[in-house]
Design a protein around this motif. Sequence first.
Motif, PDB file in Angstrom:
ATOM      1  N   LEU A  73       1.420   2.618  15.208  1.00  0.00           N
ATOM      2  CA  LEU A  73       0.932   3.308  14.012  1.00  0.00           C
ATOM      3  C   LEU A  73      -0.171   2.531  13.309  1.00  0.00           C
ATOM      4  N   ILE A  74      -0.211   1.215  13.507  1.00  0.00           N
ATOM      5  CA  ILE A  74      -1.267   0.393  12.917  1.00  0.00           C
ATOM      6  C   ILE A  74      -1.758  -0.593  13.972  1.00  0.00           C
ATOM      7  N   HIS A  75      -2.993  -1.065  13.781  1.00  0.00           N
ATOM      8  CA  HIS A  75      -3.561  -2.060  14.691  1.00  0.00           C
ATOM      9  C   HIS A  75      -3.707  -3.421  14.013  1.00  0.00           C
ATOM     10  N   GLU A  76      -3.787  -3.423  12.693  1.00  0.00           N
ATOM     11  CA  GLU A  76      -3.868  -4.664  11.930  1.00  0.00           C
ATOM     12  C   GLU A  76      -2.760  -4.669  10.885  1.00  0.00           C
ATOM     13  N   ASN A  77      -2.250  -5.862  10.593  1.00  0.00           N
ATOM     14  CA  ASN A  77      -1.177  -5.969   9.604  1.00  0.00           C
ATOM     15  C   ASN A  77      -1.635  -5.485   8.234  1.00  0.00           C
ATOM     16  N   ILE A  78      -0.709  -4.877   7.526  1.00  0.00           N
ATOM     17  CA  ILE A  78      -0.984  -4.365   6.189  1.00  0.00           C
ATOM     18  C   ILE A  78      -0.532  -5.388   5.158  1.00  0.00           C
ATOM     19  N   ASN A  79      -1.390  -5.671   4.200  1.00  0.00           N
ATOM     20  CA  ASN A  79      -1.047  -6.589   3.110  1.00  0.00           C
ATOM     21  C   ASN A  79      -0.357  -5.780   2.005  1.00  0.00           C
ATOM     22  N   PHE A  80       0.947  -5.590   2.167  1.00  0.00           N
ATOM     23  CA  PHE A  80       1.689  -4.727   1.246  1.00  0.00           C
ATOM     24  C   PHE A  80       1.642  -5.232  -0.186  1.00  0.00           C
ATOM     25  N   PHE A  81       1.709  -6.550  -0.383  1.00  0.00           N
ATOM     26  CA  PHE A  81       1.741  -7.104  -1.728  1.00  0.00           C
ATOM     27  C   PHE A  81       0.352  -7.329  -2.313  1.00  0.00           C
ATOM     28  N   GLY A  82      -0.679  -7.139  -1.513  1.00  0.00           N
ATOM     29  CA  GLY A  82      -2.034  -7.318  -2.018  1.00  0.00           C
ATOM     30  C   GLY A  82      -2.764  -6.016  -2.287  1.00  0.00           C
ATOM     31  N   GLU A  83      -2.199  -4.896  -1.823  1.00  0.00           N
ATOM     32  CA  GLU A  83      -2.822  -3.590  -2.009  1.00  0.00           C
ATOM     33  C   GLU A  83      -2.243  -2.900  -3.238  1.00  0.00           C
ATOM     34  N   PRO A  84      -3.051  -2.655  -4.262  1.00  0.00           N
ATOM     35  CA  PRO A  84      -2.531  -1.970  -5.464  1.00  0.00           C
ATOM     36  C   PRO A  84      -1.956  -0.592  -5.162  1.00  0.00           C
ATOM     37  N   ASN A  85      -2.527   0.119  -4.181  1.00  0.00           N
ATOM     38  CA  ASN A  85      -2.069   1.470  -3.869  1.00  0.00           C
ATOM     39  C   ASN A  85      -0.700   1.494  -3.194  1.00  0.00           C
ATOM     40  N   LEU A  86      -0.220   0.344  -2.729  1.00  0.00           N
ATOM     41  CA  LEU A  86       1.081   0.282  -2.061  1.00  0.00           C
ATOM     42  C   LEU A  86       2.171  -0.305  -2.953  1.00  0.00           C
ATOM     43  N   THR A  87       1.830  -0.649  -4.179  1.00  0.00           N
ATOM     44  CA  THR A  87       2.813  -1.253  -5.073  1.00  0.00           C
ATOM     45  C   THR A  87       3.971  -0.307  -5.339  1.00  0.00           C
ATOM     46  N   TRP A  88       3.650   0.962  -5.577  1.00  0.00           N
ATOM     47  CA  TRP A  88       4.705   1.943  -5.861  1.00  0.00           C
ATOM     48  C   TRP A  88       5.679   2.055  -4.689  1.00  0.00           C
ATOM     49  N   PHE A  89       5.147   1.945  -3.472  1.00  0.00           N
ATOM     50  CA  PHE A  89       5.985   2.041  -2.271  1.00  0.00           C
ATOM     51  C   PHE A  89       6.928   0.841  -2.182  1.00  0.00           C
ATOM     52  N   ASN A  90       6.404  -0.357  -2.379  1.00  0.00           N
ATOM     53  CA  ASN A  90       7.217  -1.565  -2.282  1.00  0.00           C
ATOM     54  C   ASN A  90       8.370  -1.550  -3.278  1.00  0.00           C
ATOM     55  N   ILE A  91       8.041  -1.269  -4.525  1.00  0.00           N
ATOM     56  CA  ILE A  91       9.064  -1.312  -5.573  1.00  0.00           C
ATOM     57  C   ILE A  91      10.065  -0.169  -5.419  1.00  0.00           C
ATOM     58  N   THR A 128      10.564  -9.775   0.451  1.00  0.00           N
ATOM     59  CA  THR A 128       9.369 -10.590   0.664  1.00  0.00           C
ATOM     60  C   THR A 128       9.160 -10.848   2.149  1.00  0.00           C
ATOM     61  N   TYR A 129      10.243 -11.107   2.857  1.00  0.00           N
ATOM     62  CA  TYR A 129      10.154 -11.310   4.310  1.00  0.00           C
ATOM     63  C   TYR A 129       9.906  -9.982   5.037  1.00  0.00           C
ATOM     64  N   ILE A 130      10.488  -8.909   4.559  1.00  0.00           N
ATOM     65  CA  ILE A 130      10.310  -7.611   5.225  1.00  0.00           C
ATOM     66  C   ILE A 130       8.858  -7.157   5.152  1.00  0.00           C
ATOM     67  N   PHE A 131       8.221  -7.333   3.983  1.00  0.00           N
ATOM     68  CA  PHE A 131       6.857  -6.850   3.786  1.00  0.00           C
ATOM     69  C   PHE A 131       5.802  -7.950   3.918  1.00  0.00           C
ATOM     70  N   ASP A 132       6.170  -9.090   4.459  1.00  0.00           N
ATOM     71  CA  ASP A 132       5.210 -10.184   4.610  1.00  0.00           C
ATOM     72  C   ASP A 132       4.003  -9.744   5.440  1.00  0.00           C
ATOM     73  N   TRP A 133       2.832 -10.238   5.034  1.00  0.00           N
ATOM     74  CA  TRP A 133       1.578  -9.801   5.670  1.00  0.00           C
ATOM     75  C   TRP A 133       1.525 -10.240   7.140  1.00  0.00           C
TER      76      TRP A 133
END
Length: 241
Positions: free
Chosen positions: A89-107, A70-75
Motif C-alpha cells: 500500500l505504500i513504498h516509503e515509510n509514513i511519518n505519522f507523528f510528523g504529519e499534521p493531517n494524520l494527527t487525528w488518526f493517531n489520537i 510510539t513503537y507502532i507508529f514509529d517512522w
Amino acid sequence: FIDVITDEYFRKALWNTVLFFIASAPETTFLALIVAFMVNNLHLKGKSFFRTVMFLPNITTPIAVGILFTYIFDWNYGVFNIILKSLGLIHENINFFGEPNLTWFNISIMVIWRWFGYHMVILLAALQTIDNQLYEAATVDGANMFHSFWHITLPLVKPTIVFLLITSIIGGLNLFDEPMIIYGPGGGPSFSAATLALYMYNNVFVNNNWGYGSAISFVIFLIVLFCSLTFYRFAGKSNQE
C-alpha cells in the motif's frame, strides 16, 4: 474571557477536540455494541477470556499506552509502516507523528483502543438484562440475527448507548492523556494535536498564565454542560417517540 473568544489558538484547540471526538467516540460505541452482542452469545466458548482481553487496555496506564503506540507508529521501525509496506500500500515509510493531517488518526486510534473495552463491558451488562425469551420468540417468527439486533437489542440498550455517548462527550472535551504523551504540551506539528485540556494545561503549567488558564477551564465546563444537556434532551425526546 474576551481573550478566550478571540484567541485563534483556542479556536484551533476547540476544532481539534471536536474532530478527535467525532473520529473516535461514535466508532467506539458502535464497535463495542457489535462485539458485546457477539460475546453475549450463550454458545460462545471462552467468553470470559475475550471479555478480559478486551477490557485490559482500559486499565493500562496512559504512559504504557503512549509507549506502545510510539513503537507502532514509529517512522523507521513502526509495525504499522511494516504492515502497509508488506501489503504494497505504500513504498516509503509514513511519518505519522510528523504529519499534521494524520494527527487525528493517531489520537483517535489510541482513544478507541483504550476505551473500547469499557464501552463493551457496559453494553454487555445491558444486554444481559434482556429477556432471552424475546429472541426465542423472534426466531420462531422467522427473524434472523440482524432483525433481532435491530428490532430487539438496539431499542432496549438505547438508554445505555445514550449514557456512553454523554460520558464520551465529557471525556472527549477533556481529552488530555493521549496528545500529551505522544506530542507533549506544545500541541504537535502545526498545533494539530492541541486539545482544550492540553491548551489549558500549557497556559497554566508551562506559561504560568493562571488567570487565562482558569478562564479556559471555565469555558470548557460551559461547553461540556451545554453539549451534555443538549444531547440528553434530544435523546430523551427520541426515547419518548
